[in-house]
Scaffold this motif. Structure first.
Motif, PDB file in Angstrom:
ATOM      1  N   VAL A  61      10.659 -20.811  25.493  1.00  0.00           N
ATOM      2  CA  VAL A  61      11.324 -19.549  25.183  1.00  0.00           C
ATOM      3  C   VAL A  61      10.304 -18.414  25.178  1.00  0.00           C
ATOM      4  N   VAL A  62       9.149 -18.619  24.583  1.00  0.00           N
ATOM      5  CA  VAL A  62       8.114 -17.585  24.543  1.00  0.00           C
ATOM      6  C   VAL A  62       7.654 -17.252  25.958  1.00  0.00           C
ATOM      7  N   VAL A  63       7.437 -18.267  26.794  1.00  0.00           N
ATOM      8  CA  VAL A  63       7.011 -18.032  28.175  1.00  0.00           C
ATOM      9  C   VAL A  63       8.081 -17.247  28.930  1.00  0.00           C
ATOM     10  N   VAL A  64       9.345 -17.615  28.774  1.00  0.00           N
ATOM     11  CA  VAL A  64      10.435 -16.907  29.455  1.00  0.00           C
ATOM     12  C   VAL A  64      10.488 -15.456  28.984  1.00  0.00           C
ATOM     13  N   VAL A  65      10.372 -15.236  27.686  1.00  0.00           N
ATOM     14  CA  VAL A  65      10.408 -13.867  27.152  1.00  0.00           C
ATOM     15  C   VAL A  65       9.237 -13.064  27.700  1.00  0.00           C
ATOM     16  N   VAL A  66       8.049 -13.644  27.735  1.00  0.00           N
ATOM     17  CA  VAL A  66       6.877 -12.937  28.255  1.00  0.00           C
ATOM     18  C   VAL A  66       7.079 -12.601  29.735  1.00  0.00           C
ATOM     19  N   VAL A  67       7.585 -13.549  30.509  1.00  0.00           N
ATOM     20  CA  VAL A  67       7.822 -13.305  31.937  1.00  0.00           C
ATOM     21  C   VAL A  67       8.848 -12.183  32.113  1.00  0.00           C
ATOM     22  N   VAL A  68       9.935 -12.209  31.363  1.00  0.00           N
ATOM     23  CA  VAL A  68      10.963 -11.175  31.467  1.00  0.00           C
ATOM     24  C   VAL A  68      10.384  -9.816  31.089  1.00  0.00           C
ATOM     25  N   VAL A  69       9.598  -9.756  30.022  1.00  0.00           N
ATOM     26  CA  VAL A  69       8.995  -8.489  29.594  1.00  0.00           C
ATOM     27  C   VAL A  69       8.044  -7.971  30.669  1.00  0.00           C
ATOM     28  N   VAL A  70       7.221  -8.854  31.227  1.00  0.00           N
ATOM     29  CA  VAL A  70       6.284  -8.440  32.272  1.00  0.00           C
ATOM     30  C   VAL A  70       7.043  -7.942  33.496  1.00  0.00           C
ATOM     31  N   VAL A  71       8.093  -8.640  33.903  1.00  0.00           N
ATOM     32  CA  VAL A  71       8.887  -8.218  35.060  1.00  0.00           C
ATOM     33  C   VAL A  71       9.532  -6.867  34.776  1.00  0.00           C
ATOM     34  N   LEU A  72      10.096  -6.671  33.603  1.00  0.00           N
ATOM     35  CA  LEU A  72      10.710  -5.399  33.248  1.00  0.00           C
ATOM     36  C   LEU A  72       9.686  -4.265  33.232  1.00  0.00           C
ATOM     37  N   LEU A  73       8.520  -4.538  32.721  1.00  0.00           N
ATOM     38  CA  LEU A  73       7.461  -3.515  32.706  1.00  0.00           C
ATOM     39  C   LEU A  73       7.026  -3.163  34.124  1.00  0.00           C
ATOM     40  N   LEU A  74       6.879  -4.182  34.943  1.00  0.00           N
ATOM     41  CA  LEU A  74       6.498  -3.918  36.338  1.00  0.00           C
ATOM     42  C   LEU A  74       7.584  -3.135  37.076  1.00  0.00           C
ATOM     43  N   LEU A  75       8.843  -3.502  36.839  1.00  0.00           N
ATOM     44  CA  LEU A  75       9.940  -2.796  37.487  1.00  0.00           C
ATOM     45  C   LEU A  75      10.015  -1.345  37.005  1.00  0.00           C
ATOM     46  N   SER A  76       9.819  -1.151  35.695  1.00  0.00           N
ATOM     47  CA  SER A  76       9.884   0.217  35.173  1.00  0.00           C
ATOM     48  C   SER A  76       8.670   1.032  35.653  1.00  0.00           C
ATOM     49  N   TRP A  77       7.588   0.421  35.930  1.00  0.00           N
ATOM     50  CA  TRP A  77       6.400   1.133  36.390  1.00  0.00           C
ATOM     51  C   TRP A  77       6.555   1.582  37.835  1.00  0.00           C
ATOM     52  N   PHE A  78       7.179   0.714  38.641  1.00  0.00           N
ATOM     53  CA  PHE A  78       7.361   1.071  40.050  1.00  0.00           C
ATOM     54  C   PHE A  78       8.537   2.021  40.243  1.00  0.00           C
ATOM     55  N   TYR A  79       9.525   2.005  39.412  1.00  0.00           N
ATOM     56  CA  TYR A  79      10.705   2.868  39.638  1.00  0.00           C
ATOM     57  C   TYR A  79      10.675   3.983  38.702  1.00  0.00           C
TER      58      TYR A  79
END
Length: 196
Positions: free
Chosen positions: A178-196
């Motif tokens: 669960v922690v790994v999934v949450v970290v991956v989702v947060v990282v993906v969201l941060l990357l998406l928000s940074w590019f858009y």
């Protein structure tokens, strides 16, 4: 006459040796017989020797509690030991003296029992001490208790411990996933928000 005394002495020695040999044989036979009784008990085979009249089960337990009485009361009777102090404080002083001096009470007639503060005197504000005291009690159990019952208890304890360990490992793995999934989702969201 001298010859007769020597013959009598030799006969006495021969008879004494024969008696010793008989006693040794009798002891060996008794040891073998006792082994048969213990084997019958260990294998729980009362057809071999009926051990049930001699190997009687008893249930023993420790009963303890905090006592406010300052005078030492023997918790249980013993043929070997008795407490030599009149009060719990005196008993503690004896223990402290032998501990600090490296000495030993030859009769071993004292015990270290913990003390705690149970409260405070409302009028003086002084602490009220309580002394731990205990006794060992045993009660006979009517009937036979097969030794296999004790093995089952050990097996049950081992099974419970294994189950608890497995549950803890599964919970830890789930939490890590669960922690790994949450970290991956947060990282993906941060990357998406940074590019858009």
């Amino acid at each position: 006459m001298m010859m007769m005394v020597v013959v009598v002495v030799k006969m006495v020695v021969v008879v004494a040796d024969a008696v010793n040999a008989i006693v040794i044989i009798a002891v060996k036979e008794q040891v073998e017989e006792m082994r048969e009784w213990f084997v019958a008990f260990a294998e729980q085979d009362h057809s071999r020797r009926d051990y049930r009249n001699y190997f009687k089960p008893v249930m023993c337990y420790l009963e303890g509690g905090w006592t406010l009485d300052q005078h030492v009361v023997e918790p249980f009777s013993s043929r070997r030991h008795s407490l030599t102090a009149d009060s719990w404080r005196e008993l503690q002083q004896q223990i402290r003296y032998t501990s600090f001096s490296g000495g030993k009470n030859i009769n071993e007639n004292f015990a270290f029992l913990p003390t705690t503060i149970m409260g405070f005197n409302e009028t003086t504000g002084e602490p009220v001490y309580a002394q731990w005291n205990y006794r060992i009690l045993c009660h006979p159990y009517s009937g036979d208790v097969p030794t296999k019952y004790f093995r089952q208890v050990i097996v049950v304890v081992v099974v419970v411990v294994v189950v608890v360990v497995v549950v803890v490992v599964v919970v830890v793995v789930v939490v890590v996933v669960v922690v790994v999934v949450v970290v991956v989702v947060v990282v993906v969201l941060l990357l998406l928000s940074w590019f858009y």
